[in-house]
Design a protein around this motif. Sequence first.
Motif, PDB file in Angstrom:
ATOM      1  N   ASP A  21       5.919  -1.759   0.689  1.00  0.00           N
ATOM      2  CA  ASP A  21       6.505  -0.470   0.335  1.00  0.00           C
ATOM      3  C   ASP A  21       8.025  -0.573   0.446  1.00  0.00           C
ATOM      4  N   TYR A  44       9.903   5.151  -4.903  1.00  0.00           N
ATOM      5  CA  TYR A  44      10.062   4.798  -3.490  1.00  0.00           C
ATOM      6  C   TYR A  44       8.988   5.503  -2.669  1.00  0.00           C
ATOM      7  N   SER A  45       8.535   4.847  -1.612  1.00  0.00           N
ATOM      8  CA  SER A  45       7.367   5.345  -0.880  1.00  0.00           C
ATOM      9  C   SER A  45       7.701   6.370   0.195  1.00  0.00           C
ATOM     10  N   HIS A  46       8.831   6.196   0.878  1.00  0.00           N
ATOM     11  CA  HIS A  46       9.182   7.035   2.016  1.00  0.00           C
ATOM     12  C   HIS A  46      10.659   7.417   1.961  1.00  0.00           C
ATOM     13  N   THR A 231       7.946  -0.847   9.656  1.00  0.00           N
ATOM     14  CA  THR A 231       9.018  -0.747   8.668  1.00  0.00           C
ATOM     15  C   THR A 231      10.305  -1.262   9.280  1.00  0.00           C
ATOM     16  N   ASP A 349       5.297  -3.948   6.650  1.00  0.00           N
ATOM     17  CA  ASP A 349       4.696  -3.112   5.613  1.00  0.00           C
ATOM     18  C   ASP A 349       5.714  -2.436   4.700  1.00  0.00           C
ATOM     19  N   GLN A 350       6.912  -2.220   5.221  1.00  0.00           N
ATOM     20  CA  GLN A 350       7.917  -1.493   4.436  1.00  0.00           C
ATOM     21  C   GLN A 350       9.319  -1.962   4.799  1.00  0.00           C
TER      22      GLN A 350
END
Length: 375
Positions: A21, A44-46, A231, A349-350
Amino acid sequence: RARISRRVLPRAWFVWCSSMDIGVCVASHINDIDYVVRAEELGYSHAWMADSQMLWSDCYATLALVADKTSRINIGTGVAVSGTRPAPVNAAGIATINALAPGRTFFGVGSGNTARRVMGLPPQRIAEFEQYLQTLVPLLAGNEAELRYDDKSIPIKHIMPNKGFVNLSDPIPLYVSGFGPKSLGLAGKYGDGAVLGITDPQAISGARHMLNEGARSVDKELESSPKFYTTALTTMVVLDDGEAIDSVRVKAECGAMAMAAVHYSYDQFRNFGHQPPNALSGIWEDYTNLLESYPADRRHQRIHAGHNCWVIDEEEKFLTPDVLNASSIIGTRDQIIERLIGLSAVGLDQVMILPNFDTRFEVLERVAADIVPHV
């Protein structure tokens, strides 16, 4: 495993091999909501709203506007500070955002390296931070918690969670910021994930070991479902063909992130005697001499000037290739994708990016075009 030249890899190979991500960290700005809206449009994820009272807008006011203007991107604090708001206040704040954005609200929290340092205060001690998390975790789930006050332990809970004041029914994932072994242990013990400040595969592997140690102390397995989510904060610059790593454009896009890392190292040096990373050795004497020319009683106001937004004029000379490389992911499109694949392989993960303020939209668009579709 056979080595394959990047030059001959088909584009589809990147999609098949990687899973990462890409989010954005935002210097909370009450009049800059369109930046997060555009990040959502670009995939974008977050979006992580940073929390520093003496630097930026209030993160919860900013999050409320972001929640109203977006519908898909995950939103939350990146990270909220334990030492500036009691646990019940932070819990109520993020539960209020969860009422506006149910199912996509998260809560990141840390002990306050920058937010407290700019007020001349140290971050919370580890014991205080753990006590804070012990109060916070049940509150985020809508349960009763124990609040320590002086020498008393007081049972508390949100007593009016209905009628839409807050949302404590939809889960609010808790992501704990950790830099050293003890704080990473707390992240593994109490968090649903961790926020890291490293993007080196070997360092990520080491951090996961510390996270696992903390998790095992409460018989928790990080690899079990739901997945523990990690992240890392950095930024990215996609180089043009033949472009130097210290070009004017590179400095304009990631110089603020580079100098924020230098600021952090100086705080560690002056408060704990920690020596700087090797990447800073070429600038360290000149940099410390510069800061120590400021009055000691107000130096805390100077250290973080421009923090993660811009580089002040007298610090531009410290943006050497080593300094830029130490905190940012800089490379050609294929080099960055390969690096992200490697980070994903060791359990990250990110990656969330925080570019310079004035070039933030340019970076957002370039990373979205060249990197996001392939990871």
